[in-house]
Design a protein around this motif. Structure first.
Motif, mmCIF file in Angstrom:
data_model
loop_
_atom_site.group_PDB
_atom_site.id
_atom_site.type_symbol
_atom_site.label_atom_id
_atom_site.label_comp_id
_atom_site.label_asym_id
_atom_site.label_seq_id
_atom_site.Cartn_x
_atom_site.Cartn_y
_atom_site.Cartn_z
ATOM 1 N N ASN A 1 -2.887 17.412 -9.838
ATOM 2 C CA ASN A 1 -3.700 16.155 -10.605
ATOM 3 C C ASN A 1 -4.738 16.569 -8.635
ATOM 4 O OD1 ASN A 1 -5.898 14.178 -10.474
ATOM 5 N ND2 ASN A 1 -4.236 13.105 -11.901
ATOM 6 N N VAL A 2 -6.090 17.171 -9.576
ATOM 7 C CA VAL A 2 -7.244 17.569 -8.493
ATOM 8 C C VAL A 2 -7.061 16.264 -7.708
ATOM 9 C CG1 VAL A 2 -8.783 19.047 -8.534
ATOM 10 C CG2 VAL A 2 -7.257 20.246 -9.950
ATOM 11 N N ARG A 3 -7.961 15.703 -9.277
ATOM 12 C CA ARG A 3 -9.175 15.117 -8.728
ATOM 13 C C ARG A 3 -7.748 13.845 -8.040
ATOM 14 N NH1 ARG A 3 -11.009 10.657 -13.054
ATOM 15 N NH2 ARG A 3 -11.878 9.674 -11.706
ATOM 16 N N TYR A 4 -6.477 13.502 -7.571
ATOM 17 C CA TYR A 4 -5.815 12.559 -6.624
ATOM 18 C C TYR A 4 -5.761 13.781 -5.291
ATOM 19 C CZ TYR A 4 -3.392 9.907 -10.410
ATOM 20 O OH TYR A 4 -3.214 9.139 -11.214
ATOM 21 N N GLN A 5 -5.551 15.111 -5.674
ATOM 22 C CA GLN A 5 -5.889 16.073 -4.528
ATOM 23 C C GLN A 5 -7.136 15.547 -3.481
ATOM 24 O OE1 GLN A 5 -5.089 19.609 -6.302
ATOM 25 N NE2 GLN A 5 -3.425 19.602 -6.012
ATOM 26 N N GLN A 6 -8.588 15.435 -4.131
ATOM 27 C CA GLN A 6 -9.603 15.800 -3.706
ATOM 28 C C GLN A 6 -9.713 13.902 -2.820
ATOM 29 O OE1 GLN A 6 -12.052 16.190 -7.132
ATOM 30 N NE2 GLN A 6 -12.291 18.358 -7.120
ATOM 31 N N VAL A 7 -9.268 12.880 -3.292
ATOM 32 C CA VAL A 7 -9.065 12.214 -3.258
ATOM 33 C C VAL A 7 -7.893 11.084 -1.828
ATOM 34 C CG1 VAL A 7 -8.572 9.371 -3.583
ATOM 35 C CG2 VAL A 7 -10.206 10.391 -4.936
ATOM 36 N N ASN A 8 -7.831 11.991 -1.949
ATOM 37 C CA ASN A 8 -6.516 12.364 -0.720
ATOM 38 C C ASN A 8 -6.706 13.096 0.861
ATOM 39 O OD1 ASN A 8 -3.694 11.644 -0.111
ATOM 40 N ND2 ASN A 8 -2.954 13.714 0.289
ATOM 41 N N PHE B 1 0.847 -1.235 -0.297
ATOM 42 C CA PHE B 1 0.371 0.118 -0.083
ATOM 43 C C PHE B 1 0.755 1.774 0.255
ATOM 44 C CE2 PHE B 1 -1.540 3.275 2.343
ATOM 45 C CZ PHE B 1 -2.779 3.767 1.569
ATOM 46 N N TYR B 2 2.049 1.026 1.280
ATOM 47 C CA TYR B 2 2.381 2.995 1.432
ATOM 48 C C TYR B 2 3.384 2.848 -0.225
ATOM 49 C CZ TYR B 2 0.964 4.312 5.430
ATOM 50 O OH TYR B 2 -0.290 5.098 6.147
ATOM 51 N N ARG B 3 3.993 2.007 -1.272
ATOM 52 C CA ARG B 3 4.325 2.007 -1.975
ATOM 53 C C ARG B 3 3.834 2.418 -3.544
ATOM 54 N NH1 ARG B 3 8.717 -3.719 -2.551
ATOM 55 N NH2 ARG B 3 10.346 -2.914 -1.031
ATOM 56 N N VAL B 4 2.863 1.695 -3.329
ATOM 57 C CA VAL B 4 1.425 2.341 -4.458
ATOM 58 C C VAL B 4 1.202 4.079 -4.073
ATOM 59 C CG1 VAL B 4 -0.069 2.834 -5.217
ATOM 60 C CG2 VAL B 4 0.942 0.371 -5.414
ATOM 61 N N TYR B 5 0.948 4.167 -1.830
ATOM 62 C CA TYR B 5 0.086 5.283 -2.043
ATOM 63 C C TYR B 5 1.701 6.313 -1.785
ATOM 64 C CZ TYR B 5 -1.929 8.898 1.236
ATOM 65 O OH TYR B 5 -2.503 10.134 1.241
ATOM 66 N N LEU B 6 2.886 6.360 -2.531
ATOM 67 C CA LEU B 6 4.125 6.898 -1.726
ATOM 68 C C LEU B 6 4.011 7.717 -2.416
ATOM 69 C CD1 LEU B 6 6.325 5.888 0.795
ATOM 70 C CD2 LEU B 6 5.099 8.230 0.466
ATOM 71 N N ASP B 7 3.828 6.472 -4.023
ATOM 72 C CA ASP B 7 3.879 6.620 -5.562
ATOM 73 C C ASP B 7 2.973 8.328 -6.313
ATOM 74 O OD1 ASP B 7 6.075 6.049 -6.993
ATOM 75 O OD2 ASP B 7 4.820 4.070 -7.565
ATOM 76 N N PHE B 8 1.921 7.248 -6.167
ATOM 77 C CA PHE B 8 0.724 8.693 -5.777
ATOM 78 C C PHE B 8 0.536 10.054 -5.427
ATOM 79 C CE2 PHE B 8 -2.751 5.000 -6.869
ATOM 80 C CZ PHE B 8 -3.078 5.850 -8.032
ATOM 81 N N LEU B 9 1.480 9.894 -4.872
ATOM 82 C CA LEU B 9 1.277 11.128 -3.502
ATOM 83 C C LEU B 9 2.661 12.651 -4.332
ATOM 84 C CD1 LEU B 9 1.887 10.850 0.148
ATOM 85 C CD2 LEU B 9 -0.094 11.363 -0.908
ATOM 86 N N SER B 10 3.596 11.694 -5.179
ATOM 87 C CA SER B 10 4.583 12.264 -5.861
ATOM 88 C C SER B 10 4.068 13.257 -7.223
ATOM 89 C CB SER B 10 5.678 11.631 -6.544
ATOM 90 O OG SER B 10 5.100 10.310 -7.352
ATOM 91 N N GLN B 11 2.080 12.668 -7.514
ATOM 92 C CA GLN B 11 1.476 13.190 -8.901
ATOM 93 C C GLN B 11 0.573 14.212 -7.711
ATOM 94 O OE1 GLN B 11 2.748 12.103 -11.556
ATOM 95 N NE2 GLN B 11 3.916 10.950 -10.515
ATOM 96 N N VAL B 12 0.204 14.060 -7.263
ATOM 97 C CA VAL B 12 -1.091 15.215 -6.507
ATOM 98 C C VAL B 12 -0.674 16.331 -7.047
ATOM 99 C CG1 VAL B 12 -1.849 15.450 -4.450
ATOM 100 C CG2 VAL B 12 -1.292 13.736 -4.085
#
Length: 203
Positions: free
Chosen positions: A118-125, A104-115
Motif C-alpha cells: 500500500n503506497v499510501r500507508y508507506q508514505q504516511v509511515n 496505538f501499537y496494536r493498531v499500528y502494528l496491524d497497519f505495518l503488516s499492510q504497508v
C-alpha cells in the motif's frame, strides 16, 4: 460556509475515532465499513460521503494518529530549554500510558503488516518516521552543543534512538503487564542516554 466546514471536520474525526476503536477491538482485517458506521453511530452512507472507501478511511486514520502524536510530542519538548529535559519530556509523551500505548501499537502494528502493498500507508509511515527522527536529531544536536551529549552523527543517532523507543515499547507490549510500563520507560531512557554518551554530572 465556516459552519459547514467545521461540521465536516468534526464528522470525519468522529468516523476516524470510531475506526480506531473498531481496529483495536477487531483487528485490521476484521473491520468492515458497517463496523465503522456502527462504532461511529452513523449510517454506512455517511461514511461513504466523507471517505471514498475502507482503505481511504484507514489511510486517513493512520495519518491522523501519527500526526496527532507528533504534534503532541513537539509541543511538549518546545516547552523545555535543555536537551536532557527535552528528552525526558519526549519519553514521558511517548510512554503515554499503558492503555494508550497498547491501543496505538496494536493498531499500528496491524497497519505495518499492510504497508508493503500500500503506497499510501508507506508514505504516511515514512513521514511519521521522518518526524520522529527530526525530534531525536533536535535533541542530539542541542545536547551536543550544551556538552552533555557526545554525538558525531546526529542523523544516524536519531534513527537509533527511535529504534530503542519502538523496541522497548514492543517488548513491553509482549509482556502485557501494566506494572512494567514505567520500568520499560526507565530502561528506554538509560539506553538512549548510553547511545548519546551522556556526560553525567559528578555527584
Amino acid at each position: 460556509m465556516v459552519w459547514v466546514k467545521k461540521r465536516a471536520t468534526e464528522r470525519r474525526k468522529q468516523i476516524l475515532k470510531a475506526t480506531f476503536q473498531a481496529v483495536v477491538d477487531k483487528g485490521y482485517e476484521g473491520v468492515t465499513l458497517q463496523d465503522i458506521a456502527d462504532y461511529a453511530g452513523v449510517s454506512k452512507g455517511v461514511t461513504n460521503y466523507y471517505f471514498e472507501n475502507k482503505e481511504d478511511i484507514f489511510a486517513h486514520l493512520l495519518e491522523w494518529l501519527t500526526s496527532k502524536i507528533y504534534e503532541r510530542e513537539m509541543r511538549s519538548i518546545e516547552k523545555e530549554e535543555k536537551a536532557l529535559a527535552k528528552l525526558q519530556t519526549y519519553l514521558d509523551n511517548v510512554f503515554a500510558s499503558p492503555t494508550e500505548n497498547r491501543q496505538f501499537y496494536r493498531v499500528y502494528l496491524d497497519f505495518l503488516s499492510q504497508v508493503k502493498g500500500n503506497v499510501r500507508y508507506q508514505q504516511v509511515n515514512q513521514q511519521f518516521y521522518q518526524n520522529c527522527w527530526g525530534i531525536g536529531q533536535l535533541i542530539a544536536e542541542l545536547g551536543t552543543k550544551e556538552g552533555v551529549f557526545i554525538v558525531k552523527d546526529t542523523e544516524m543517532t536519531a534513527k537509533l534512538m527511535r529504534g530503542v523507543i519502538d523496541g522497548m515499547l514492543i517488548q513491553w507490549l509482549m509482556q502485557d503487564e501494566d506494572d512494567l510500563h514505567k520500568i520499560y520507560k526507565k530502561m528506554c531512557l538509560e539506553g538512549i542516554l548510553t547511545l548519546l554518551h551522556y556526560q553525567r554530572e559528578e555527584s
